[in-house]
Design an enzyme around this catalytic site. Structure first.
Site, short mmCIF file in Angstrom:
data_model
loop_
_atom_site.label_atom_id
_atom_site.label_comp_id
_atom_site.label_asym_id
_atom_site.label_seq_id
_atom_site.Cartn_x
_atom_site.Cartn_y
_atom_site.Cartn_z
N TYR A 98 1.25 -1.71 7.84
CA TYR A 98 1.07 -1.14 6.50
C TYR A 98 0.04 -0.01 6.48
O TYR A 98 -1.00 -0.12 7.14
CB TYR A 98 0.58 -2.24 5.56
CG TYR A 98 0.23 -1.74 4.19
CD1 TYR A 98 1.22 -1.63 3.22
CD2 TYR A 98 -1.08 -1.38 3.86
CE1 TYR A 98 0.90 -1.18 1.95
CE2 TYR A 98 -1.39 -0.92 2.60
CZ TYR A 98 -0.40 -0.82 1.65
OH TYR A 98 -0.72 -0.36 0.40
N TRP A 138 -1.33 4.16 4.73
CA TRP A 138 -1.12 5.52 4.23
C TRP A 138 -1.11 6.54 5.36
O TRP A 138 -1.89 7.50 5.35
CB TRP A 138 -2.17 5.85 3.19
CG TRP A 138 -1.80 5.29 1.86
CD1 TRP A 138 -1.82 3.96 1.51
CD2 TRP A 138 -1.35 6.01 0.72
NE1 TRP A 138 -1.41 3.82 0.20
CE2 TRP A 138 -1.13 5.06 -0.30
CE3 TRP A 138 -1.12 7.36 0.46
CZ2 TRP A 138 -0.67 5.44 -1.57
CZ3 TRP A 138 -0.68 7.73 -0.81
CH2 TRP A 138 -0.46 6.77 -1.80
N1 LIG Z 1 -11.65 -4.14 -1.34
C1 LIG Z 1 -10.56 -3.42 -1.50
N2 LIG Z 1 -9.69 -3.29 -0.48
C2 LIG Z 1 -8.57 -2.55 -0.64
C3 LIG Z 1 -8.29 -1.94 -1.89
C4 LIG Z 1 -9.20 -2.11 -2.96
O1 LIG Z 1 -8.99 -1.62 -4.08
N3 LIG Z 1 -10.31 -2.85 -2.73
N4 LIG Z 1 -7.12 -1.20 -2.04
C5 LIG Z 1 -6.01 -1.57 -1.19
C6 LIG Z 1 -4.95 -0.57 -1.29
S1 LIG Z 1 -4.32 -0.31 -2.84
C7 LIG Z 1 -4.43 0.05 -0.22
S2 LIG Z 1 -3.03 1.02 -0.44
C8 LIG Z 1 -4.98 -0.13 1.12
C9 LIG Z 1 -5.02 1.16 1.92
O2 LIG Z 1 -5.08 0.90 3.25
P1 LIG Z 1 -4.53 1.96 4.32
O3 LIG Z 1 -3.36 2.69 3.81
O4 LIG Z 1 -4.37 1.23 5.59
O5 LIG Z 1 -5.78 2.93 4.40
P2 LIG Z 1 -5.99 4.34 5.07
O6 LIG Z 1 -7.45 4.45 5.23
O7 LIG Z 1 -5.31 5.40 4.29
O8 LIG Z 1 -5.34 4.17 6.50
C10 LIG Z 1 -4.44 5.04 7.06
C11 LIG Z 1 -4.72 5.12 8.55
O9 LIG Z 1 -3.64 5.80 9.18
C12 LIG Z 1 -4.16 6.78 10.07
N5 LIG Z 1 -3.14 7.84 10.16
C13 LIG Z 1 -2.98 8.90 9.33
N6 LIG Z 1 -1.93 9.63 9.71
C14 LIG Z 1 -1.42 9.05 10.82
C15 LIG Z 1 -0.30 9.36 11.65
O10 LIG Z 1 0.42 10.33 11.46
N7 LIG Z 1 -0.07 8.49 12.69
C16 LIG Z 1 -0.86 7.42 12.95
N8 LIG Z 1 -0.54 6.64 13.98
N9 LIG Z 1 -1.91 7.11 12.16
C17 LIG Z 1 -2.18 7.91 11.11
C18 LIG Z 1 -5.48 7.20 9.47
O11 LIG Z 1 -6.32 7.76 10.45
C19 LIG Z 1 -5.99 5.90 8.86
O12 LIG Z 1 -6.80 5.18 9.75
O13 LIG Z 1 -6.31 -0.66 1.03
C20 LIG Z 1 -6.37 -1.84 0.27
N10 LIG Z 1 -7.69 -2.42 0.38
N1 LIG Z 2 -8.93 9.82 -4.49
C1 LIG Z 2 -8.15 8.77 -4.23
N2 LIG Z 2 -6.99 8.60 -4.90
C2 LIG Z 2 -6.23 7.51 -4.68
C3 LIG Z 2 -6.55 6.56 -3.70
C4 LIG Z 2 -7.79 6.75 -2.98
O1 LIG Z 2 -8.18 5.93 -2.13
N3 LIG Z 2 -8.55 7.86 -3.28
N4 LIG Z 2 -5.71 5.48 -3.46
C5 LIG Z 2 -4.35 5.54 -3.93
C6 LIG Z 2 -3.75 4.19 -3.95
S1 LIG Z 2 -3.12 3.55 -2.50
C7 LIG Z 2 -3.70 3.45 -5.06
S2 LIG Z 2 -3.04 1.87 -4.97
C8 LIG Z 2 -4.18 3.96 -6.34
C9 LIG Z 2 -5.16 2.96 -6.93
O2 LIG Z 2 -5.20 3.05 -8.30
P1 LIG Z 2 -5.99 1.91 -9.11
O3 LIG Z 2 -5.70 0.60 -8.51
O4 LIG Z 2 -5.70 2.10 -10.54
O5 LIG Z 2 -7.49 2.34 -8.75
P2 LIG Z 2 -8.86 1.53 -8.74
O6 LIG Z 2 -9.90 2.52 -8.36
O7 LIG Z 2 -8.76 0.27 -7.96
O8 LIG Z 2 -9.09 1.09 -10.26
C10 LIG Z 2 -9.02 2.02 -11.32
C11 LIG Z 2 -10.12 1.75 -12.34
O9 LIG Z 2 -10.06 0.40 -12.74
C12 LIG Z 2 -11.39 -0.05 -12.97
N5 LIG Z 2 -11.43 -1.52 -12.91
C13 LIG Z 2 -11.65 -2.31 -11.84
N6 LIG Z 2 -11.67 -3.61 -12.20
C14 LIG Z 2 -11.43 -3.64 -13.53
C15 LIG Z 2 -11.32 -4.69 -14.49
O10 LIG Z 2 -11.43 -5.88 -14.18
N7 LIG Z 2 -11.05 -4.33 -15.77
C16 LIG Z 2 -10.90 -3.03 -16.15
N8 LIG Z 2 -10.62 -2.78 -17.43
N9 LIG Z 2 -11.03 -2.03 -15.28
C17 LIG Z 2 -11.28 -2.32 -13.99
C18 LIG Z 2 -12.19 0.64 -11.89
O11 LIG Z 2 -13.56 0.73 -12.27
C19 LIG Z 2 -11.52 2.00 -11.79
O12 LIG Z 2 -12.17 2.97 -12.57
O13 LIG Z 2 -4.88 5.19 -6.21
C20 LIG Z 2 -4.29 6.13 -5.33
N10 LIG Z 2 -5.07 7.35 -5.41
MO LIG Z 3 -2.69 1.39 -2.73
#
Ligand SMILES: Nc1nc2c(c(=O)[nH]1)N[C@H]1C(S)=C(S)[C@@H](COP(=O)(O)OP(=O)(O)OC[C@H]3O[C@@H](n4cnc5c(=O)[nH]c(N)nc54)[C@H](O)[C@@H]3O)O[C@H]1N2
Ligand SMILES: Nc1nc2c(c(=O)[nH]1)N[C@H]1C(S)=C(S)[C@@H](COP(=O)(O)OP(=O)(O)OC[C@H]3O[C@@H](n4cnc5c(=O)[nH]c(N)nc54)[C@H](O)[C@@H]3O)O[C@H]1N2
Ligand SMILES: [Mo]
Length: 817
Positions: free
Chosen positions: A145, A147
């Site tokens: 899994y 990005w």
């Molecule tokens: N505590 C906490 N944990 C969270 C979250 C949170 O809100 N709180 N959010 C969760 C969410 S919503 C998500 S989506 C995940 C995100 O988790 P990931 O999608 O796993 O996070 P990234 O850091 O984007 O990791 C992408 C990796 O792919 C590598 N990469 C980029 N391009 C390429 C390529 O072309 N080839 C290869 N082989 N590698 C490449 C990058 O160097 C990077 O290390 O994290 C989750 N974890």
């Molecule tokens: N710049 C940037 N953009 C991204 C990403 C990134 O890593 N960086 N990740 C991408 C990905 S994979 C995803 S899944 C999306 C994530 O999108 P979201 O999941 O919506 O993002 P979060 O930052 O987890 O949360 C959004 C807001 O919710 C608030 N929040 C947290 N807990 C609570 C709660 O209990 N109640 C309320 N009311 N608010 C709360 C946080 O303070 C934050 O301001 O964004 C995408 N876009």
């Molecule tokens: Mo995500």
């Protein structure tokens, strides 16, 4: 937090901004976009970019599409290519190389040895085949899994699965970390997943909504990227919303970047984290008590409301979910909840909700309760009313264009995939799959039966893991538990660009190119398909890095002579791109979109802007259902909005009852011990998860050279902490070093460490020196309905750090690398 007043709310209500919206959201000219600057055109998740190269180095990347709002992520190109954190050559863990079938030492605690690509391939192939011969194919986990970089060809995860399919199959995963809970519960409630679907358009909102509610929504941050590549319209929309004078109410425990951006043009209400269901119920209860709910809508378009209302009014459990009751849980005054009920019911109100609110224990309840409140307000299907769960993501709301759409590389041989699919559930030979965020539970419990969405499933017995394009050591919860479970498989392979914590905990590490070092294509805007962009190679592969595509093609040849030909279908990189482009061109022709031939397109160094469609611009989600629920039923068993679900009732789950229910989380403010604080882990402004943590842009946010922790002044005072202090945050699961940011922009009792800091565990003390928040989070499922990621569930203690100086090594490659 502003005390909300009726006057404050009403100041802008009703000012229509429709005309402005239509002109400024209409297509921008391609010529204008290309006048912006010079350089080679490419794209990333953060949008189309122009790249400047000097003396063999990438020196700048800037936006290629005009934009009003600056997007910091677009400047990271040079660091992506040239950071010292890059993996230069293939490497193998010493103890593994010494005896691959019975390795010595532990992952993460061993040195690395440099090998040639050919040695790496041979070793990997032999071990892969040995493990495959001794086990069933589901012992090989290729869920991988993450990005990975954008592009329709160089799709790391898909390319891995394509190879593993040829090799005989693998275990994959279901769902994603982003919306694990919402995407499983929503089909039961409204018959679609909602989170990845086109929204009532931006122009419709600007024209018709009076009140826009940002419920846990931080779009100025999250709209910097999109799954394919951002079309850059979302930030512009929120800019226009700010100027429109409409009433904007933001409900968030933090004064997010978005709330800062809106300034006086938004009202900020800060509940305690994880208490939104109670808060929503307080509003819903007020509606019923004051007779303001829309009984006709409920009768015609929903089912099971009466059971829910009995619960809401305390007839089920003797507890009335009144504004007073809710106020005690969520920490927002009852009067304000009553005022919100009044404002929502009197005005055309759009409830936009983010996803952080469902990335928590019992996350399923959040969006279910928001849909329920929206149903009670009776505006679902009206322009500018109802709810929307993707306004903050991939520009949901930017009207879909008439477009020639690129297909994409598929995990199955001879097939193509849609370019905008998030690719989480592969189409190749998946022998078993489990909910993505349950990976550690799976490693710990091979063969165990578990419940998922009403079915019993069995975890595979994982012996080999190959990860390509994901950052599992940063993205997964409870890092120390993960590290233990990670010792179980016989072989761990990581294809990576950088020396991430995952790479440092692998047996075999393969260096991969960035998207700047290869050719590809992408659409922009997952829903809009606004542009088709050439992702041109701007620089030679660095060090010994190779493309994922070439690595797996080479590995396929080792499976059997001629394997490369099968894997690549006899096509080179440019031949694949030609084929994808041609398919888009053909699709475009059917919609009267003229696209130049491929070689001209490629030489032109210009993107193609797709055609504005006025009808699509007027799209209103659920308008057809509202117009005729018999002819256009929802995909639920009743065809209506299910406020009570008989299906879920049948599953008999304690942690997911059959109607929206307030349940007390295991760890939250409401049951915190005296000195415990609730940890939030929102997504960072200047990163995409863990990506770019190493980049210069880190200087914008790092404090004491660590990840910052936001702390309320009262909480800081009680602990003698000042901005700039080095702080230790800890609980029973682990400890991290962070830099204090004392701010009244966070609800008292809560702290925030943004997700994505690279784990950097000190060998002696076990402390994470870079503030990786998941060292502290709970690794539990949202519930046994969805098994979603519950990362925003944790209590922590914090104190000023007085221990020995600990050098940051997160971005330092291992010795000899
Ligand atoms: N505590 C906490 N944990 C969270 C979250 C949170 O809100 N709180 N959010 C969760 C969410 S919503 C998500 S989506 C995940 C995100 O988790 P990931 O999608 O796993 O996070 P990234 O850091 O984007 O990791 C992408 C990796 O792919 C590598 N990469 C980029 N391009 C390429 C390529 O072309 N080839 C290869 N082989 N590698 C490449 C990058 O160097 C990077 O290390 O994290 C989750 N974890
Ligand atoms: N710049 C940037 N953009 C991204 C990403 C990134 O890593 N960086 N990740 C991408 C990905 S994979 C995803 S899944 C999306 C994530 O999108 P979201 O999941 O919506 O993002 P979060 O930052 O987890 O949360 C959004 C807001 O919710 C608030 N929040 C947290 N807990 C609570 C709660 O209990 N109640 C309320 N009311 N608010 C709360 C946080 O303070 C934050 O301001 O964004 C995408 N876009
Ligand atoms: Mo995500």
């Amino acid at each position: 937090m502003t005390e909300i007043t009726r006057r404050g709310f009403l100041k802008g209500t009703g000012m229509a901004a429709g005309a402005m919206a239509f002109t400024s959201l209409s297509p921008m000219s391609v010529a204008a976009s290309n006048e912006r600057g010079k350089g080679v055109l490419t794209a990333g998740r953060m949008g189309p970019m122009l790249c400047e190269v000097k003396d063999g180095k990438l020196i700048s990347t800037t936006n290629a599409v005009p934009q009003t709002v600056f997007n910091s992520l677009q400047t990271t190109g040079p660091d992506q290519v040239h950071t010292k954190a890059r993996i230069k050559c293939p490497m193998v863990r010493k103890g593994f190389l010494a005896n691959p079938s019975a390795p010595e030492g532990v992952r993460g605690g061993d040195e690395f040895v440099r090998v040639s690509w050919e040695e790496a391939y041979k070793l990997l192939h032999e071990q892969h085949m040995r493990i495959r011969a001794n086990n069933t194919p589901d012992a090989i986990f290729a869920g991988s899994y993450g990005w990975r970089s954008s592009g329709v060809l160089h799709k790391a995860q898909t390319l891995l699965q394509r190879y593993m399919g040829m090799a005989g199959g693998y275990s994959g995963h279901m769902g994603d970390y982003s919306t694990g809970a919402a995407q499983v519960i929503m089909p039961h409630v409204v018959g679609s997943i909602e989170v990845y679907e086109q929204q009532t358009t931006y122009p419709m909102v600007l024209e018709h909504s009076d009140v826009v509610v940002l419920w846990g929504l931080n779009p100025m941050n999250t709209l910097k990227i999109a799954w394919s590549s951002t079309d850059c319209s979302g930030l512009e929309f929120f800019h226009q919303l700010k100027k429109s004078g409409k009433t904007v109410i933001a409900i968030d425990p933090m004064r997010s970047e978005t709330i800062e951006f809106f300034g006086d043009n938004a009202q900020w209400i800060a509940p305690h984290p994880m208490t939104d269901v109670a808060m929503l119920m307080g509003i819903a209860h007020t509606l019923v008590k004051q007779g303001k709910h829309d009984k006709a809508f409920i009768e015609k378009y929903t089912t099971g409301y009466d059971v829910f209302e009995a619960y809401l009014m305390g007839k089920e459990d003797g507890v009335e979910k009144s504004a007073e009751w809710a106020s005690k849980i969520c920490g927002v005054p009852a009067k304000q909840l009553e005022l919100l009920a009044d404002i929502f019911s009197k005005n055309r109100t759009m409830l936009m909700a983010g996803w952080g609110i469902q990335r928590q224990q019992f996350g399923e309840q959040r969006h279910w309760m928001i849909v329920t409140l929206a149903a009670m307000l009776g505006q679902i299907g009206l322009p500018g009313g109802g709810f929307g769960f993707s306004y903050h993501y991939s520009n949901g709301g930017n009207p879909s264009r008439d477009a020639g759409v690129l297909p994409a590389m598929s995990a199955s041989l001879g097939a193509v995939a849609g370019s905008d699919e998030r690719g989480w559930s592969a189409t190749g030979k998946v022998m078993n799959s489990f909910p993505v965020a349950r990976i550690v539970e799976a490693l710990e419990n091979p063969g165990q039966v578990y419940k998922h969405n009403g079915h019993e499933r069995v975890f595979p017995d994982i012996k080999m893991i190959w990860w390509a394009g994901g950052g599992n050591f940063t993205h997964h919860q409870d890092t120390n538990r993960l590290i233990k479970a990670w010792q179980k498989p016989e072989l761990v392979v990581i294809s990576e660009i950088y020396w991430t914590a995952a790479a440092k905990h692998a047996d075999i590490v393969l260096p991969i190119t960035t998207s700047f070092e290869r050719n590809d294509l992408t659409m922009t805007g997952d829903y809009s398909n606004q542009h088709l962009v050439p992702m041109k190679q701007v620089i030679e592969p660095q060090g010994e890095a190779r493309n994922d595509f070439d690595v797996f093609a080479d590995m396929a040849e080792l499976l059997a002579p001629g394997g490369r030909e099968v894997y690549t279908e006899g096509k080179t990189e440019m031949e694949w791109l030609y084929q994808f482009y041609k398919a888009a061109q053909q699709g475009g022709r059917a919609q009267r979109i003229a696209m130049p031939n491929f070689s001209k397109f490629w030489e032109d160094n210009q993107l193609i802007e797709m055609k504005w469609n006025e009808k699509n611009a007027q799209f209103v989600r659920y308008a057809d259902f509202r117009e005729n629920p018999i002819m256009n039923p929802l995909g639920t068993p009743s065809g209506k909005i299910e406020i009570f679900s008989k299906t879920i009732e049948g599953y008999q789950l304690e942690d997911c009852p059959p109607h929206p229910t307030w349940m007390e989380p295991t760890e939250y403010t409401g049951n915190a011990k005296q000195d415990e604080l609730q940890l939030m882990t929102a997504h960072a402004a200047h990163r995409l998860h863990s990506q770019f943590n190493y980049a210069k842009i880190r200087e914008e946010y790092a404090i004491a050279d660590r990840e910052p922790i936001s702390i309320h002044p009262e909480d800081a005072k009680a602990r003698g902490i000042k901005t700039g202090d080095l702080v230790r945050a800890y609980n029973g699961r682990g400890q991290v070093l962070v830099g204090a940011l004392v701010t009244d922009g966070i609800k008292q009792g809560s702290v925030c460490i943004h997700e994505g800091g690279w784990p950097d565990l000190d060998k002696k003390t076990g402390i994470c020196k870079n503030g990786g928040c998941n060292v502290l989070t709970l690794d539990i499922p949202t519930s046994r309905l969805a098994n979603g990621c519950a990362a925003n569930s944790a209590l922590v203690r914090i104190e000023k750090y007085e221990g020995p100086v600990l050098e940051l090594t997160a971005f330092t490659p291992p010795k000899n690398a």
